[in-house]
Structure formats: structure tokens, C-alpha cells
Design a protein around this motif. Structure first.
Motif, PDB file in Angstrom:
ATOM      1  N   ALA A 186      78.791 -49.012 -55.160  1.00 27.53           N
ATOM      2  CA  ALA A 186      78.576 -50.259 -54.410  1.00 27.53           C
ATOM      3  C   ALA A 186      77.881 -49.977 -53.085  1.00 27.53           C
ATOM      4  CB  ALA A 186      79.911 -50.938 -54.156  1.00 27.53           C
ATOM      5  N   GLY A 187      78.043 -48.766 -52.569  1.00 27.47           N
ATOM      6  CA  GLY A 187      77.431 -48.442 -51.281  1.00 27.47           C
ATOM      7  C   GLY A 187      77.741 -47.008 -50.898  1.00 27.47           C
ATOM      8  N   PHE A 188      77.489 -46.686 -49.636  1.00 30.20           N
ATOM      9  CA  PHE A 188      77.696 -45.323 -49.133  1.00 30.20           C
ATOM     10  C   PHE A 188      78.296 -45.391 -47.734  1.00 30.20           C
ATOM     11  CE2 PHE A 188      74.056 -45.276 -51.896  1.00 30.20           C
ATOM     12  CZ  PHE A 188      74.257 -44.163 -52.697  1.00 30.20           C
ATOM     13  N   GLU A 189      78.982 -44.293 -47.358  1.00 26.81           N
ATOM     14  CA  GLU A 189      79.332 -44.120 -45.949  1.00 26.81           C
ATOM     15  C   GLU A 189      78.529 -42.935 -45.442  1.00 26.81           C
ATOM     16  OE1 GLU A 189      83.458 -43.460 -44.846  1.00 26.81           O
ATOM     17  OE2 GLU A 189      82.903 -43.216 -42.737  1.00 26.81           O
ATOM     18  N   ALA A 190      77.859 -43.126 -44.297  1.00 26.40           N
ATOM     19  CA  ALA A 190      77.087 -42.039 -43.681  1.00 26.40           C
ATOM     20  C   ALA A 190      78.030 -41.223 -42.800  1.00 26.40           C
ATOM     21  CB  ALA A 190      75.962 -42.633 -42.837  1.00 26.40           C
ATOM     22  N   LEU A 191      78.065 -39.905 -43.020  1.00 30.44           N
ATOM     23  CA  LEU A 191      78.960 -39.025 -42.252  1.00 30.44           C
ATOM     24  C   LEU A 191      78.127 -37.906 -41.627  1.00 30.44           C
ATOM     25  CD1 LEU A 191      81.675 -39.108 -44.992  1.00 30.44           C
ATOM     26  CD2 LEU A 191      82.063 -39.897 -42.652  1.00 30.44           C
ATOM     27  N   ILE A 192      78.285 -37.744 -40.331  1.00 33.78           N
ATOM     28  CA  ILE A 192      77.411 -36.805 -39.616  1.00 33.78           C
ATOM     29  C   ILE A 192      77.905 -35.358 -39.740  1.00 33.78           C
ATOM     30  CG2 ILE A 192      78.550 -36.911 -37.347  1.00 33.78           C
ATOM     31  CD1 ILE A 192      75.658 -37.219 -36.185  1.00 33.78           C
ATOM     32  N   ARG A 193      76.974 -34.435 -39.766  1.00 29.95           N
ATOM     33  CA  ARG A 193      77.243 -32.996 -39.741  1.00 29.95           C
ATOM     34  C   ARG A 193      76.240 -32.343 -38.808  1.00 29.95           C
ATOM     35  NH1 ARG A 193      80.583 -34.978 -42.221  1.00 29.95           N
ATOM     36  NH2 ARG A 193      81.486 -34.567 -44.250  1.00 29.95           N
ATOM     37  N   TRP A 194      76.586 -31.156 -38.319  1.00 28.67           N
ATOM     38  CA  TRP A 194      75.676 -30.414 -37.439  1.00 28.67           C
ATOM     39  C   TRP A 194      75.321 -29.109 -38.145  1.00 28.67           C
ATOM     40  CZ3 TRP A 194      77.651 -28.104 -32.144  1.00 28.67           C
ATOM     41  CH2 TRP A 194      76.579 -27.432 -31.509  1.00 28.67           C
ATOM     42  N   ARG A 195      74.040 -28.968 -38.481  1.00 31.43           N
ATOM     43  CA  ARG A 195      73.623 -27.711 -39.115  1.00 31.43           C
ATOM     44  C   ARG A 195      73.309 -26.723 -38.001  1.00 31.43           C
ATOM     45  NH1 ARG A 195      73.192 -26.367 -44.150  1.00 31.43           N
ATOM     46  NH2 ARG A 195      73.270 -28.499 -44.925  1.00 31.43           N
ATOM     47  N   HIS A 196      74.318 -25.957 -37.635  1.00 31.62           N
ATOM     48  CA  HIS A 196      74.207 -25.053 -36.492  1.00 31.62           C
ATOM     49  C   HIS A 196      73.423 -23.813 -36.917  1.00 31.62           C
ATOM     50  CE1 HIS A 196      75.485 -22.286 -33.326  1.00 31.62           C
ATOM     51  NE2 HIS A 196      75.806 -23.355 -32.623  1.00 31.62           N
ATOM     52  N   PRO A 197      72.489 -23.327 -36.048  1.00 30.41           N
ATOM     53  CA  PRO A 197      71.641 -22.202 -36.460  1.00 30.41           C
ATOM     54  C   PRO A 197      72.431 -20.948 -36.852  1.00 30.41           C
ATOM     55  CG  PRO A 197      71.274 -22.816 -34.145  1.00 30.41           C
ATOM     56  CD  PRO A 197      72.132 -23.871 -34.750  1.00 30.41           C
ATOM     57  N   THR A 198      73.597 -20.712 -36.251  1.00 30.88           N
ATOM     58  CA  THR A 198      74.347 -19.514 -36.639  1.00 30.88           C
ATOM     59  C   THR A 198      75.694 -19.828 -37.289  1.00 30.88           C
ATOM     60  OG1 THR A 198      75.269 -19.403 -34.411  1.00 30.88           O
ATOM     61  CG2 THR A 198      73.327 -18.030 -34.848  1.00 30.88           C
ATOM     62  N   PRO A 232      80.907 -36.135 -49.705  1.00 32.84           N
ATOM     63  CA  PRO A 232      79.717 -36.553 -48.955  1.00 32.84           C
ATOM     64  C   PRO A 232      78.544 -35.646 -49.340  1.00 32.84           C
ATOM     65  CG  PRO A 232      81.634 -36.395 -47.515  1.00 32.84           C
ATOM     66  CD  PRO A 232      82.032 -35.778 -48.823  1.00 32.84           C
ATOM     67  N   LEU A 233      77.378 -36.241 -49.638  1.00 31.57           N
ATOM     68  CA  LEU A 233      76.237 -35.496 -50.201  1.00 31.57           C
ATOM     69  C   LEU A 233      75.014 -35.613 -49.303  1.00 31.57           C
ATOM     70  CD1 LEU A 233      76.618 -37.082 -53.763  1.00 31.57           C
ATOM     71  CD2 LEU A 233      77.318 -34.747 -53.124  1.00 31.57           C
ATOM     72  N   ARG A 234      74.181 -34.571 -49.299  1.00 29.51           N
ATOM     73  CA  ARG A 234      72.885 -34.688 -48.613  1.00 29.51           C
ATOM     74  C   ARG A 234      72.100 -35.795 -49.308  1.00 29.51           C
ATOM     75  NH1 ARG A 234      72.015 -29.121 -49.667  1.00 29.51           N
ATOM     76  NH2 ARG A 234      70.431 -29.956 -51.062  1.00 29.51           N
TER      77      ARG A 234
END
Ligand code: C2E
Ligand code: CA
Ligand code: CA
Length: 426
Positions: free
Chosen positions: A185-197, A399-401
Motif C-alpha cells: 500500500a505504501g512505504f516508510e522512508a527511513l534514514i541511514r548514514w553511509r559512513h566512509p569508515t 527497509p530496502l535501498r
């Protein structure tokens, strides 16, 4: 002795008080410090054995500084010895000035404030004779930890600013599934931080600092823009067989800071126009506690969002004040039942009762209910029987890319759980 408020007069930002006026008393909730421009004050403690004068402060000095370092009540009483002109400085004024200053200067100030707090703590303890040897060791340890934490926060804040500039944040999208059909029916957007290290950092590790430092404002707008664009792409590419009836929606989490920002609604409106997403397909998720902290300003912000055509969901429902009465006060479309009730289904009668009550109420108000954290088929079946509309959880998808979410839609197989495990009473 005069009390401020009765005899104090405000001259623009300044405060003029007469001799004998109590500026603040021991135990008061302090909200600001004062810079003395003219006159002098006495700082004292009233004790059964008599009055203990701690200090005198005059022009160019500061009184009540603990209020902007921590939120403890005033630790002594400040009385004007002669007519005084004072400039009040609130914690917020200091914080907003600090946010605009150079990062190195801010780091230095944070350390200075921390040292000042330690010194004031030590002085107060020594004066009151309260510190035992054992306490001193623990207090020392606590001070060091506070000091390290202050520096750690500052570092994280700088890193977050860099992360925003170098686009290190990404949104993951978790499908929200119609329980009746097993379709998306829809999606929830969930934030992540792709940290360099450090790799993928979950939101709990950086959102509190982003909120405290004001970075959340830019991050919130970035999130909304990304989520609008992703919804347009995901909807265009989705096979109709994967989708529940109606248009797919995108839910975006909103922080308390976003909501108290007067420019927030206008910014969201601008992003909506640019993105091509329909406002009615976008939902803002707001927690119960956010609504209750400042109900009047929250109600005004919600009305403005509704005027844009946005929909509003109450997140983590049941964990806050659980007052159902405010549903009328605020223009709310969706309730999201907190994961803690779903995960204890089958073990706790209370959870079941709460879910049934919330779903019953929502159906009376013609509001859909999303149950969060659905991991087991029996939970999905029970939730559907209790009248919940949608489920969200690892049972359906993590949660998926965006590219993974698009692929998941292509291969979507409806999960409909028909058999309810016998729910055991607590
Ligand atoms: P939330 O809004 O309650 O989001 C649901 C959380 O539950 C997400 O954690 C999600 O990954 C997790 N979850 C989903 N299904 C299941 C399940 O079946 N089992 C379990 N154990 N967990 C499940 P996440 O992504 O770590 O987010 C944590 C919180 O961070 C969110 O809680 C939300 O309050 C906040 N957050 C996330 N993204 C944003 C954002 O873009 N802006 C703001 N302001 N807050 C955000
Ligand atoms: Ca949420
Ligand atoms: Ca939630």
C-alpha cells in the motif's frame, strides 16, 4: 525585600531592578544568565543558622550562569545591592549564537562551559560541605564522562555537516502492506548514514545530535525531497499486481525540531511542487510526544500541512500519553500502533486489548491503522482479525535501498496469514 516582576522594569532587552530586589531565589527554575551592566548584586544562601554570603558581583560580571550550562534550579539567591541594569541571556540565545560561530570556537566554548560547570559544582559542594571522599571519585568520573561526551557530540556534529555536504545519507524504504490482500500500500522512508569508515549507521546513533544541533532542519528537507522523488519512481516502475487498491503512499518521519521551525511548511510546499509527487500521497509521521509537547503550535503546523494536502500519521501510538481525545484536536489520518504491542501479542492480554481498542476507535473515525514490527505470520493474522488495516515489518520486508525496493515490487508475492496461533493469556 522586593521581588522581581513587581519592581523590575524591562528597558528593551535590558532589565532595571532596584536595590533590595531579589533577582532570583535559591530553588527557582532558572532559564537565563544576566550580564551586569551597572550596579552590583549579592549572592547568598539562607540557612537556618543564618545568611551565608557567597559572593558579590558587579558591572561586567555574570550572574545565574548555571542556568545556561544545565537546567538545575538556582543554587543561591541573588539580591540587588543597588539599582542594577542587567542584560538577560537565555540558553536558546546562546545556543543560536553558538550555531552561527566558527566550529573551532564552538568546540572551545563547549570545553570552557564544561570546565566552568565542574568548577561551579566543586565550589558548591565544598561550600555546602556535601562531598564525601567516595562521592568525589564518582563525581570526578562523571565530570570526565560529561567532558568526553561534550567533545564527542561536537565531533559528531561536524561529521554530520560534512556528511550532508558529501551526500552520505541515504533513505531506505520499508513496504507497508495491506493485511487483507498482502499487497503493497505504501512505504516508510527511513534514514541511514553511509559512513566512509563505519559503514551503515542507524538513525538512532546520529538523529539526537542532528536534532540538538539544528542540522535536522537541512536533513529533514533533504529527506522529504528524496522521499517524494523516490515515490514517483517506485510508483511508475511498480507492476500493478504488487500494489493494493488506491495510490501508493510514502511516509516520512518528522522531528520535533522540524515542526517548531516556522519555515518548515513553506519548505515542504516548495519541495512538493518541484518533485511532481502528489501531496495526498505523502504522509508525515509524527510521534504522540511531539504533539503533546506543544499542542497549540503542533495543531497549527498540522493544519498548515493539511492545507497543503498532506496526510498525517501518529507514530509509535500507545507509547506516549495514549490520550485518544486529542485525535479530534489534531487533523490526523492514520494511527501507527507501536511495535512493542505487536511483539508481545500472544504473551500479553494488555497488548491485545490495546490493539483491539485502537483498531476499534480508528474504524469508528474511519482512519486506517498500521501495525509496526510484524515479524510472525500469526501476528499478521491476529492484527487483521483485530481490524488493523496495514502491517509493516520484517515478515514482509526490511527497509530496502530504492533499487532493492523496486526489485522487491517486481517479484512481490502477497503474504496473507490465515491461521492464527492460539493467543495465550498473560
Ligand atoms: P520508527 O519511525 O518507529 O521506525 C520504525 C523502526 O522499526 C525502523 O528502525 C525500522 O527499521 C524498524 N523495524 C521495522 N520493522 C521491524 C520489525 O519487524 N522488527 C523490528 N525489530 N524492527 C522493525 P530504524 O530505521 O532504525 O529507525 C529508528 C527510528 O529513527 C524511527 O523509528 C524514527 O523514529 C527515526 N527515523 C528514521 N528515519 C528518520 C528520518 O528520516 N527522520 C526522522 N526525523 N526520524 C527518522
Ligand atoms: Ca515512523
Ligand atoms: Ca514507529
Amino acid at each position: 525585600m522586593n521581588l522581581i516582576g513587581t519592581y523590575g522594569t524591562a528597558l528593551a532587552d535590558h532589565l532595571v531592578i532596584d536595590a533590595g530586589t531579589v533577582l532570583f531565589a535559591e530553588g527557582d527554575a532558572g532559564s537565563c544568565a544576566y550580564i551586569i551592566e551597572e550596579g552590583s548584586l549579592e549572592i547568598a544562601l539562607d540557612r537556618p543558622e543564618g545568611r551565608l554570603v557567597l559572593a558579590r558581583r558587579g558591572a561586567g560580571e555574570v550572574v545565574g550562569e548555571m542556568a545556561i550550562i544545565d537546567r538545575r534550579p538556582r543554587s543561591a539567591t541573588a539580591t540587588a545591592l543597588e539599582t542594577c541594569t542587567l542584560l538577560p541571556v537565555t540558553r536558546e540565545q546562546l545556543a543560536s549564537r553558538l550555531t552561527q560561530t566558527d566550529p573551532v570556537l564552538r568546540m572551545c566554548l563547549a570545553v570552557v562551559l564544561e570546565r566552568l560547570r565542574s568548577t561551579l559544582d566543586q565550589l558548591r559542594d565544598a561550600r555546602l560541605g556535601a562531598a564525601s571522599a567516595v562521592d568525589e571519585v564518582t563525581q570526578d568520573q562523571a565530570r570526565r564522562e560529561r567532558h568526553d561526551a561534550a567533545i564527542g557530540e561536537m565531533r559528531l556534529e561536524q561529521e554530520l555537516k560534512t556528511a550532508l555536504r558529501y551526500e552520505e545519507f541515504e533513505l531506505h524504504y520499508q513496504p507497508i502492506v495491506q493485511l487483507e490482500t498482502g499487497l503493497v500500500a505504501g512505504f516508510e522512508a527511513l534514514i541511514r548514514w553511509r559512513h566512509p569508515t563505519r559503514g551503515l549507521v542507524p538513525p538512532g546513533c546520529f538523529l539526537p545530535t542532528a536534532e540538538a544541533s539544528g542540522i535536522i532542519q537541512a536533513l529533514g528537507r533533504w529527506t522529504f525531497r528524496e522521499a517524494c522523488a523516490a515515490l514517483v519512481r517506485l510508483t511508475e516502475g511498480a507492476p500493478p499486481a504488487a500494489l493494493a487498491p488506491g495510490r501508493p503512499f510514502m511516509s516520512v518521519n518528522v522531528s520535533a525540531r522540524d515542526f517548531s521551525d516556522p519555515g518548515f511548511v513553506a519548505a515542504i510546499g516548495g519541495i512538493l511542487r518541484e518533485s511532481g509527487a502528489r501531496s495526498g500521497d505523502m504522509k508525515l509521521e509524527i510521534t504522540e510526544s511531539l504533539l503533546m509537547q506543544e499542542p497549540d503550535s503542533a495543531a497549527a503546523a498540522l493544519r498548515a500541512c493539511r492545507a497543503l494536502g498532506l496526510r498525517i500519521a501518529v507514530d509509535d501510538f500507545g507509547t506516549g500519553y495514549s490520550s485518544l481525545s486529542y485525535l479530534h484536536k489534531f487533523a490526523i489520518d492514520t494511527l501507527k500502533i507501536d511495535r512493542s504491542f505487536v511483539s508481545t501479542l500472544g504473551h500479553s492480554r494488555t497488548s491485545q486489548a490495546v490493539i483491539e481498542a485502537v483498531a476499534g476507535l480508528a474504524s469508528q473515525l474511519d482512519m486506517p491503522v498500521v501495525a509496526e514490527g510484524v515479524e510472525e505470520p500469526f501476528q499478521a493474522a491476529a492484527l487483521r482479525d483485530f481490524g488493523c488495516t496495514y502491517g509493516q515489518g520484517y515478515l514482509y520486508a526490511r527497509p530496502l535501498r530504492e533499487d532493492e525496493a523496486a526489485r522487491a515490487l517486481q517479484a512481490w508475492r502477497p503474504t496473507i496469514s490465515r491461521h492464527r496461533r492460539e493467543l495465550e493469556p498473560a
